[in-house]
Scaffold this motif. Structure first.
Motif, PDB file in Angstrom:
ATOM      1  N   TYR A 508     -11.319  -9.766 -29.036  1.00  0.00           N
ATOM      2  CA  TYR A 508     -11.040  -8.549 -28.581  1.00  0.00           C
ATOM      3  C   TYR A 508     -11.813  -7.082 -28.959  1.00  0.00           C
ATOM      4  N   HIS A 509     -12.886  -7.573 -29.586  1.00  0.00           N
ATOM      5  CA  HIS A 509     -13.655  -6.229 -29.893  1.00  0.00           C
ATOM      6  C   HIS A 509     -15.354  -6.725 -29.394  1.00  0.00           C
ATOM      7  N   HIS A 510     -15.300  -7.462 -28.219  1.00  0.00           N
ATOM      8  CA  HIS A 510     -16.932  -8.033 -27.620  1.00  0.00           C
ATOM      9  C   HIS A 510     -17.565  -6.899 -27.359  1.00  0.00           C
ATOM     10  N   ASP A 511     -17.044  -5.681 -26.779  1.00  0.00           N
ATOM     11  CA  ASP A 511     -17.524  -4.775 -26.337  1.00  0.00           C
ATOM     12  C   ASP A 511     -18.433  -3.913 -27.586  1.00  0.00           C
ATOM     13  N   ASP A 512     -17.961  -4.159 -28.587  1.00  0.00           N
ATOM     14  CA  ASP A 512     -18.849  -3.523 -29.854  1.00  0.00           C
ATOM     15  C   ASP A 512     -20.417  -3.977 -29.887  1.00  0.00           C
ATOM     16  N   LEU A 513     -20.464  -5.019 -29.346  1.00  0.00           N
ATOM     17  CA  LEU A 513     -21.967  -5.601 -29.413  1.00  0.00           C
ATOM     18  C   LEU A 513     -22.568  -5.213 -28.189  1.00  0.00           C
ATOM     19  N   THR A 514     -21.838  -4.983 -27.023  1.00  0.00           N
ATOM     20  CA  THR A 514     -22.684  -4.719 -25.862  1.00  0.00           C
ATOM     21  C   THR A 514     -22.708  -3.218 -25.413  1.00  0.00           C
ATOM     22  N   PHE A 515     -21.770  -2.459 -25.854  1.00  0.00           N
ATOM     23  CA  PHE A 515     -21.852  -1.134 -25.483  1.00  0.00           C
ATOM     24  C   PHE A 515     -22.984  -0.191 -25.460  1.00  0.00           C
ATOM     25  N   ALA A 516     -23.990  -0.532 -26.725  1.00  0.00           N
ATOM     26  CA  ALA A 516     -25.147   0.248 -26.952  1.00  0.00           C
ATOM     27  C   ALA A 516     -25.906   0.074 -25.654  1.00  0.00           C
ATOM     28  N   GLN A 517     -26.028  -1.055 -24.969  1.00  0.00           N
ATOM     29  CA  GLN A 517     -26.816  -1.155 -23.966  1.00  0.00           C
ATOM     30  C   GLN A 517     -26.619  -0.174 -22.625  1.00  0.00           C
ATOM     31  N   LEU A 518     -25.514   0.544 -22.724  1.00  0.00           N
ATOM     32  CA  LEU A 518     -25.397   1.439 -21.678  1.00  0.00           C
ATOM     33  C   LEU A 518     -26.208   2.882 -22.006  1.00  0.00           C
ATOM     34  N   TYR A 519     -26.486   2.958 -23.234  1.00  0.00           N
ATOM     35  CA  TYR A 519     -27.287   4.106 -23.562  1.00  0.00           C
ATOM     36  C   TYR A 519     -28.456   4.014 -24.297  1.00  0.00           C
ATOM     37  N   ALA A 520     -28.995   2.531 -24.369  1.00  0.00           N
ATOM     38  CA  ALA A 520     -30.062   2.184 -25.382  1.00  0.00           C
ATOM     39  C   ALA A 520     -31.415   2.587 -24.989  1.00  0.00           C
ATOM     40  N   TYR A 521     -31.430   3.231 -23.804  1.00  0.00           N
ATOM     41  CA  TYR A 521     -33.004   3.669 -23.178  1.00  0.00           C
ATOM     42  C   TYR A 521     -32.918   5.134 -23.044  1.00  0.00           C
ATOM     43  N   HIS A 522     -31.699   5.983 -23.503  1.00  0.00           N
ATOM     44  CA  HIS A 522     -31.641   7.411 -23.474  1.00  0.00           C
ATOM     45  C   HIS A 522     -32.753   8.099 -24.465  1.00  0.00           C
ATOM     46  N   GLU A 523     -33.008   7.297 -25.463  1.00  0.00           N
ATOM     47  CA  GLU A 523     -33.722   7.592 -26.605  1.00  0.00           C
ATOM     48  C   GLU A 523     -34.654   6.627 -26.945  1.00  0.00           C
ATOM     49  N   ASN A 524     -35.401   7.119 -27.774  1.00  0.00           N
ATOM     50  CA  ASN A 524     -36.264   6.081 -28.629  1.00  0.00           C
ATOM     51  C   ASN A 524     -35.435   5.714 -29.910  1.00  0.00           C
ATOM     52  N   PHE A 525     -34.804   4.640 -30.092  1.00  0.00           N
ATOM     53  CA  PHE A 525     -33.952   4.684 -31.095  1.00  0.00           C
ATOM     54  C   PHE A 525     -34.505   3.757 -32.208  1.00  0.00           C
ATOM     55  N   VAL A 526     -33.902   3.925 -33.451  1.00  0.00           N
ATOM     56  CA  VAL A 526     -34.268   2.943 -34.773  1.00  0.00           C
ATOM     57  C   VAL A 526     -32.776   2.546 -34.833  1.00  0.00           C
ATOM     58  N   LEU A 527     -32.514   1.287 -35.109  1.00  0.00           N
ATOM     59  CA  LEU A 527     -31.390   0.469 -35.581  1.00  0.00           C
ATOM     60  C   LEU A 527     -31.397   0.618 -37.022  1.00  0.00           C
ATOM     61  N   PRO A 528     -30.390   1.648 -37.504  1.00  0.00           N
ATOM     62  CA  PRO A 528     -30.368   1.742 -39.176  1.00  0.00           C
ATOM     63  C   PRO A 528     -29.145   1.062 -39.748  1.00  0.00           C
ATOM     64  N   LEU A 529     -29.486   0.236 -40.632  1.00  0.00           N
ATOM     65  CA  LEU A 529     -28.504  -0.035 -41.782  1.00  0.00           C
ATOM     66  C   LEU A 529     -29.004   0.575 -42.947  1.00  0.00           C
ATOM     67  N   SER A 530     -28.685   1.815 -43.299  1.00  0.00           N
ATOM     68  CA  SER A 530     -29.200   2.797 -44.487  1.00  0.00           C
ATOM     69  C   SER A 530     -28.353   2.855 -45.517  1.00  0.00           C
ATOM     70  N   HIS A 531     -28.781   3.643 -46.457  1.00  0.00           N
ATOM     71  CA  HIS A 531     -28.057   3.824 -47.805  1.00  0.00           C
ATOM     72  C   HIS A 531     -26.529   4.415 -47.314  1.00  0.00           C
ATOM     73  N   ASP A 532     -26.370   5.120 -46.403  1.00  0.00           N
ATOM     74  CA  ASP A 532     -25.096   5.712 -46.318  1.00  0.00           C
ATOM     75  C   ASP A 532     -24.089   4.704 -45.755  1.00  0.00           C
ATOM     76  N   GLU A 533     -24.584   3.319 -45.690  1.00  0.00           N
ATOM     77  CA  GLU A 533     -23.566   2.320 -45.438  1.00  0.00           C
ATOM     78  C   GLU A 533     -23.109   1.592 -46.561  1.00  0.00           C
ATOM     79  N   VAL A 534     -23.786   1.796 -47.539  1.00  0.00           N
ATOM     80  CA  VAL A 534     -23.352   1.177 -48.897  1.00  0.00           C
ATOM     81  C   VAL A 534     -23.004   1.891 -50.108  1.00  0.00           C
ATOM     82  N   VAL A 535     -22.387   3.078 -49.801  1.00  0.00           N
ATOM     83  CA  VAL A 535     -21.912   3.921 -50.843  1.00  0.00           C
ATOM     84  C   VAL A 535     -20.560   4.426 -50.534  1.00  0.00           C
ATOM     85  N   HIS A 536     -20.281   5.420 -51.567  1.00  0.00           N
ATOM     86  CA  HIS A 536     -18.691   5.922 -51.441  1.00  0.00           C
ATOM     87  C   HIS A 536     -17.584   4.981 -51.085  1.00  0.00           C
TER      88      HIS A 536
END
Length: 732
Positions: A508-536
């Motif tokens: 039911y959440h399949h689009d969470d993995l595919t949605f980024a392809q709709l805008y993936a080339y609008h910018e030069n992207f870095v895919l981050p799993l940063s410190h902000d995701e493992v605190v607070h």
């Protein structure tokens, strides 16, 4: 006493003794008088003062009880003079008089400072060793245009601001003073008297390049010989390591908590220790870059460096500025790029910092609706002020030039772009057109990026920008902000949310993995799993994976496989690479003992292998920011929670096939289309027993069959492991 009015005016003597004279150079030092010279000095610690000139010391007359001394000398009698100061305890000190020296800042420096185009202002402002008339000392300069008096204070003058008031260069609002006899590691601050005679808290040097170790807050003079770099090969070729056509896999590090020394009070490692241990580890793990959370001097460790006070000073928590240079140099020598988090979005209100620096809102906006971040209780730079923009732009260049940093990751860009960022209605002011865009911040970011790329080819800037602001990583001349890359925060939120869900619900959440392809080339992207995701309270990455212990680790391995095989550069915060169980704690080391566990060790092996595969297969990085580099094979199999796609290089025959199966079942006989005939070798499988998986595999690879599928003329029949990503490459 009849000579006193001739030696000094009573009002001048009173003002000097009280520390409120507006122009100390007009009184102190040598001054022509009736065919001779009157020499004046303020020495409140002295009982006697002598002028040392010629063969016979000349006693100076105390002309004020608080320590103002004066002497009349013949014309030329002050050539090369020194002062002998005798203290009550009998201690004798011979010094050179700071007030004998003419102004030191040249007209060009003054002009560029006023114009806001002095891109090397850190070479002018701050504390710099100088030799003037064969006398060694330190030249101090600071911008404080609205102050009534600024003095240099430290142990050398008993922190008495009356003793060394500075000269105001009115045309630039800059105060300067050359203090002979001072040198390396001198501790100092500025004592500033605001308008109306208000004494401010002692201020650290805004351009200081070294500081006392926290919790102390003074600046320190750095006067070591200029560092002789040994990373010429890297610097000459770094552009090919940093551009968007190259593999970029970033290991994000907080220096104070990466690893600690349990045998020495559990202290953080030093820069020099990191130069051995961290460098070897990054190379072993296959990362191409490290990114350090802010290294600027900061008073509060709990801010992780994101509330800096000393923008020009590497934090003394881990060693000296040259120690930090050793760390960078060692990384470069091993082929690793260095990115630092750079904070221009805000600064703290600590009394020794930039806040209310000269008794006015010099660096920040006066109106709190423009000048205060409610979320962080920090202050916002006045980007529209020429001198402030110059200060920040020069600081960006400073790290690239003086420390050979390869990139700046600019923190909290969204908070700079929007005047109403995290603000309630009525708590912000619109721009001149009535909009919520911060036009001054936009101009600053564009200016900063233009300077970085013009002055330091091969360097890179990266924006942490969490909104849909357009063209963040597009050139300024095309209307963009001029960054080289942008963090893809949307990708991170969507995918982390997906992998945190129980596999039974993922269809039911399949689009969470595919949605980024709709805008993936609008910018030069870095895919981050940063410190902000493992605190607070968010927990660690492995802690957010669902299921039993086996499923949690399989999920995390599949997530990493998905991330590395998707278009975009990679960033992973430390600890994630071996499935750190605890949420990150800035005050403690990562749990390295977990590598004794086969499952944690397996995740570590996977990340290392993903990095090596990523670096060796051009199809995984060459066209990261180009639609030609990616094609879905099948993005619609939501019932099975399976995705398959192609990664393509500049050579259209350079092709990688990726299949992700995100439920805990083995899928036999799963067919996908492929573009060409041949043998498709399995080059990575996150379910391998080497990584702690169940070792479901395809016996090294499969032969393509002449069966059309998914719009391709050929297809391969696969065995899909549970909770996995499998990667194939066509031989030949």
């Amino acid at each position: 006493m009849r000579e006193i009015p001739i030696l000094i005016k009573p009002g001048d003597a009173d003002a000097l003794a009280a520390g409120r004279h507006s122009d100390p150079f007009a009184v102190l030092g040598p001054h022509p008088a009736n065919g001779g010279v009157v020499l004046r000095s303020f020495q409140p610690q002295a009982v006697e003062v002598f002028v040392l000139t010629g063969d016979t010391p000349i006693a100076m007359t105390r002309v004020h009880p608080d320590g103002v001394f004066a002497a009349r000398l013949p014309e030329g009698g002050t050539d090369g003079y020194r002062l002998r100061v005798i203290c009550p305890d009998g201690m004798i000190e011979e010094i050179d008089d700071p007030y004998r020296f003419p102004p030191q800042l040249g007209p060009l420096d003054i002009h560029l400072l006023v114009e806001g185009t002095h891109m090397r202002l850190y070479q002018i402002l701050g504390a710099h060793p100088r030799t003037i008339d064969d006398i060694e000392g330190v030249l101090f300069s600071v911008w404080a245009p609205n102050a009534e008096r600024v003095s240099v204070v430290g142990d050398f003058n008993s922190w008495d601001g009356r003793r060394h008031p500075m000269r105001l260069r009115h045309d630039a609002g800059v105060w300067e003073l050359f203090l002979p006899g001072l040198g390396h590691s001198t501790i100092y601050k500025y004592e500033i008297v605001a308008r109306g005679g208000v004494m401010l808290p002692l201020k650290a040097d805004p351009c200081g390049t070294w500081a006392e170790r926290s919790p102390k807050t003074a600046s320190k003079v750095w006067s070591q010989p200029k560092w002789q770099w040994s990373d010429a090969d890297w610097m000459q070729n770094r552009q090919r390591h940093n551009d968007r056509y190259s593999p970029v896999s970033i290991y994000e590090v907080h220096l104070g908590s990466w690893r600690r020394n349990p045998g020495d009070g559990n202290r953080p490692l030093t820069y020099l220790e990191m130069a051995d241990e961290l460098v070897d580890y990054v190379v072993e793990m296959g990362f191409t870059h490290v990114e350090f959370l802010p290294v600027h001097e900061h008073p509060f460790g709990g801010s992780w460096g994101y509330q800096p006070v000393g923008l020009f000073a590497p934090t003394s928590r881990y060693g000296s500025p040259d120690d930090f240079r050793v760390l960078i140099e060692r990384l470069h020598q091993r082929g690793i790029g260095v990115i630092i988090d750079w904070v221009s979005a805000h600064f703290p209100s600590d009394p020794h910092g930039l806040h209310w620096f000269d008794g006015t809102h010099l660096y920040e906006h006066q109106d709190p609706r423009l000048g205060v971040h409610r979320d962080w209780n920090t202050l916002i730079y006045n980007f529209g002020r020429t001198e402030v923009m110059n200060y920040l732009c020069a600081n960006a260049l400073y790290w690239l030039e003086e420390f050979h940093v390869d990139g700046l990751r600019v923190d909290a860009v969204a908070s700079m772009l929007y005047l109403d960022y995290s603000r309630d209605p009525g708590d912000w002011l619109p721009n001149r057109f009535g909009g919520n865009e911060n036009l001054e911040a936009i101009d600053f970011l564009r200016r900063m990026n233009q300077l970085v790329y013009a002055e330091h080819p091969g360097a890179v800037t990266i924006a942490e920008e969490s909104t849909a602001w357009p063209m963040v990583s597009r050139p300024v001349h095309l209307g963009g902000l001029g960054f080289g890359f942008k963090w893809n925060m949307g990708w991170m939120h969507d995918t982390l949310d997906y992998f945190s869900k129980d596999p039974i619900h993922r269809r039911y959440h399949h689009d969470d993995l595919t949605f980024a392809q709709l805008y993936a080339y609008h910018e030069n992207f870095v895919l981050p799993l940063s410190h902000d995701e493992v605190v607070h309270g968010k927990g660690s990455l492995i802690g957010r994976m669902p299921g039993d212990d086996w499923q949690r680790f399989a999920n995390l391995r599949a997530y990493f496989g998905f991330m590395w095989m998707q278009p975009g550069k990679k960033l992973l915060f430390m600890g994630g690479e071996f499935a750190q169980e605890r949420e990150w704690n800035v005050d403690s080391s990562l749990d390295w003992h977990l590598l004794d566990s086969p499952r944690h060790r397996g995740v570590s092996r996977l990340v290392a292998d993903l990095n090596r595969l990523y670096r060796t297969e051009a199809a995984l990085y060459q066209l990261d920011n180009d639609q030609r580099g990616f094609a879905w094979i099948d993005c619609n199999d939501r019932d099975n929670s399976v995705l398959s796609w192609l990664r393509l290089g500049v050579d259209p025959h350079d092709c990688i096939v990726v299949v992700g199966s995100f439920t805990p079942v083995v899928r036999e006989g799963y067919r996908i289309g492929v573009p060409e005939s041949g043998f498709y070798r399995e080059i990575l499988n996150t379910d391998s027993e080497w990584y702690g998986g169940s070792n479901v595999h395809n016996n090294g690879g499969v032969e393509a069959e002449d069966i059309p599928w998914h719009g391709h003329s050929w297809s391969i029949l696969l065995r899909l492991p549970p909770l996995s990503v499998s990667v194939f490459k066509r031989d030949g």
